[in-house]
Design a protein around this motif. Structure first.
Motif, PDB file in Angstrom:
ATOM      1  N   SER A  75       0.864  -1.181   0.000  1.00 15.14           N
ATOM      2  CA  SER A  75       0.000   0.000   0.000  1.00 15.14           C
ATOM      3  C   SER A  75       0.900   1.230   0.000  1.00 15.14           C
ATOM      4  N   GLY A  76       0.297   2.376  -0.249  1.00 11.81           N
ATOM      5  CA  GLY A  76       1.059   3.616  -0.159  1.00 11.81           C
ATOM      6  C   GLY A  76       1.610   3.780   1.243  1.00 11.81           C
ATOM      7  N   LEU A  77       0.805   3.433   2.237  1.00 13.08           N
ATOM      8  CA  LEU A  77       1.272   3.590   3.620  1.00 13.08           C
ATOM      9  C   LEU A  77       2.361   2.597   3.995  1.00 13.08           C
ATOM     10  N   ILE A  80       5.323   4.353   2.766  1.00 15.61           N
ATOM     11  CA  ILE A  80       5.660   5.466   3.662  1.00 15.61           C
ATOM     12  C   ILE A  80       6.279   4.931   4.956  1.00 15.61           C
ATOM     13  N   TYR A 100      -1.716  13.965   3.075  1.00 18.04           N
ATOM     14  CA  TYR A 100      -2.633  12.842   3.200  1.00 18.04           C
ATOM     15  C   TYR A 100      -2.838  12.500   4.689  1.00 18.04           C
ATOM     16  N   GLU A 143       4.159  17.067  -0.252  1.00 19.88           N
ATOM     17  CA  GLU A 143       3.189  16.609  -1.256  1.00 19.88           C
ATOM     18  C   GLU A 143       2.910  17.806  -2.147  1.00 19.88           C
ATOM     19  N   ASP A 172       5.869  13.021  -2.125  1.00 19.94           N
ATOM     20  CA  ASP A 172       4.753  12.127  -2.454  1.00 19.94           C
ATOM     21  C   ASP A 172       4.165  12.623  -3.778  1.00 19.94           C
ATOM     22  N   THR A 174       1.859  11.122  -5.688  1.00 20.85           N
ATOM     23  CA  THR A 174       0.628  10.384  -6.005  1.00 20.85           C
ATOM     24  C   THR A 174      -0.323  11.178  -6.895  1.00 20.85           C
ATOM     25  N   PHE A 175      -0.504  12.460  -6.602  1.00 23.92           N
ATOM     26  CA  PHE A 175      -1.539  13.235  -7.301  1.00 23.92           C
ATOM     27  C   PHE A 175      -1.223  13.480  -8.767  1.00 23.92           C
ATOM     28  N   SER A 194       1.225   6.378  -3.749  1.00 28.11           N
ATOM     29  CA  SER A 194       0.173   5.405  -3.550  1.00 28.11           C
ATOM     30  C   SER A 194      -0.221   4.959  -4.950  1.00 28.11           C
ATOM     31  N   THR A 196      -2.325   2.897  -5.574  1.00 28.78           N
ATOM     32  CA  THR A 196      -3.771   2.653  -5.497  1.00 28.78           C
ATOM     33  C   THR A 196      -4.542   3.648  -6.365  1.00 28.78           C
ATOM     34  N   LYS A 197      -3.934   4.799  -6.599  1.00 24.91           N
ATOM     35  CA  LYS A 197      -4.634   5.908  -7.240  1.00 24.91           C
ATOM     36  C   LYS A 197      -4.419   5.867  -8.755  1.00 24.91           C
ATOM     37  N   SER A 207      -1.790  -0.378  -3.564  1.00 19.50           N
ATOM     38  CA  SER A 207      -0.351  -0.609  -3.720  1.00 19.50           C
ATOM     39  C   SER A 207       0.419   0.671  -3.418  1.00 19.50           C
ATOM     40  N   LEU A 325      -9.095   8.069  -4.788  1.00 22.29           N
ATOM     41  CA  LEU A 325      -9.027   9.011  -5.905  1.00 22.29           C
ATOM     42  C   LEU A 325      -8.233   8.353  -7.024  1.00 22.29           C
TER      43      LEU A 325
END
Ligand SMILES: *Cc1c(COP(=O)(O)O)cnc(C)c1O
Length: 383
Positions: A75-77, A80, A100, A143, A172, A174-175, A194, A196-197, A207, A325
């Motif tokens: 996961s992203g976490l 992290i 986040y 971020e 980060d 992710t966005f 992350s 996951t996004k 992930s 997201l």
């Protein structure tokens, strides 16, 4: 042959399967590997330590981010967690003031128990970043655009500060994903995702990923990845690789839709504020334009008090109320009670995470359908 990013999305990393010619990397659904004799293996020993499907994703994300070393996590976490495990008791991190919620939570309520502290600053203000640096600070964690207010931090400028003082810069990404922004090229030491996004892109798998350029940091992270064990499973690695193949076409549509919707929202009279770094009126507009190839597809807005935000969420028909997201489908969330509920209410109010704030992950549906849904739901929520 050197490839452009759009080709790397399809052919980067490990392109297919050498043994059979399969155009896709197989899912190596195995926990262990035969050893030919004592101390003789074929490069693989145990799947927490290494797995060919995960390895293909790790090579791919490193290549896309312009880094040398990639790591994939459950996961992203988990990513992290592993990065934060580089630090030890007494170390301090400077952290963006809107990040986040889960990142805040793991710092505030997990790593703090091990003597690792943090200091929250508005990293879009370089003077604040520099003023927060002291002996104990070991890294700056950014971020950009940040969650949920899309605050833009000048990554290159912060990296100059982090270098000058010998601190690490962690970003980060992710966005935006490497399709729109590559923090390593801007001077970051560690990039976190992350997956996951947007990278997975279909809201079907969780992930996380890390990319670095420095061999010593990479060696320590690989050690921690194996020691802590939060690795990404082979099947999920395959799903993320598949997602990345369409990242370019998805992001183009995500960004085009978001631009159209942000313009509409700003001129609609329904909202008191729109946060989107692609809008000329946004304070982050110039820096965003300089450091990224697009403004992304996350928009936050504050519903005018004439409308009841709880009713708004209930009245949506096409857009889904959900956490997360970056998927193909449009999602909205209420940061104050959902993604950012872990942040104490005083800090939330101070940074602008008010109750009327709505975060919109713009999907790749037809933009006019999305606008029509927003408009009917806002009208239905009039007080
Ligand atoms: C979702 C998210 C995370 C955490 O990732 P998970 O995959 O949910 O563990 C970290 N950072 C950002 C910016 C995110 O959006």
């Amino acid at each position: 042959m050197s490839l452009a990013l759009n080709s790397k999305l399809i052919h980067g990393g490990v392109d297919g399967d050498e043994t059979t010619g399969a155009v896709n990397i197989p899912v190596y659904q195995t926990s262990t590997y035969k050893q030919d004799g004592l101390g003789e293996n074929r490069g693989w020993e145990y799947s927490r330590t290494g797995n060919p499907t995960r390895d293909a994703l790790e090579k791919l994300i490193a290549e896309l981010e312009g880094g040398k070393y990639g790591l994939a996590f459950a996961s992203g976490l988990a990513a992290i967690n592993t990065v934060l495990s580089l630090f030890k008791s007494g170390d301090k991190l400077i952290v963006s003031d809107n990040i986040y919620g889960g990142t805040f939570r793991i710092l505030d309520n997990v790593f703090s128990n091990f003597g690792i502290t943090y200091k929250i600053v508005d990293t879009s203000d370089l003077a604040q970043v520099e003023a927060a640096i002291d002996e104990e600070v070991k890294a700056i964690y950014v971020e950009s655009p940040a969650n949920p207010l899309l605050t833009v931090t000048d990554i290159e400028a912060v990296s100059k500060i982090s270098r000058q003082y010998g601190k690490l810069l962690i970003v980060d990404n992710t966005f935006l994903t490497p399709y729109l922004q590559r923090p390593i090229e801007l001077g970051a030491d560690i990039v976190i995702h992350s997956g996951t996004k947007y990278l997975g892109g279909h809201s079907d798998t969780v992930s996380g990923m890390v990319v670095v350029n420095d061999k010593a940091i990479a060696d320590r992270l690989y050690y921690l990845q194996n020691a802590i064990g939060g690795v990404l499973a082979p099947w999920d690695s395959f799903l993320v690789i598949r997602g990345i193949k369409t990242l370019g076409v998805r992001m183009d549509r995500h960004v085009a839709n978001a631009g159209k919707i942000a313009d509409w929202l700003e001129n609609s009279g329904y909202v008191s504020r729109v946060y989107y770094p692609g809008l000329k009126s946004d304070p982050g507009y110039e820096v965003q334009k300089k450091q990224a190839d697009g403004a992304g597809a996350m928009i936050s807005f504050v519903l005018d008090e004439k409308y009841d935000y709880k009713k708004f969420f209930k009245s949506l028909k096409l857009i889904t109320l959900a956490e997360s997201l970056g998927g193909v489908e449009s999602l909205v969330c209420h940061p104050a009670s959902m993604t950012h509920a872990a942040i104490p209410v005083e800090i939330r109010k101070e940074v602008g995470i008010v109750d009327e704030l709505i975060r919109f992950s713009v999907g790749i549906e037809d933009a006019d359908d999305l606008i029509a849904d927003l408009e009917q739901a806002i009208k239905a929520s009039a007080r």
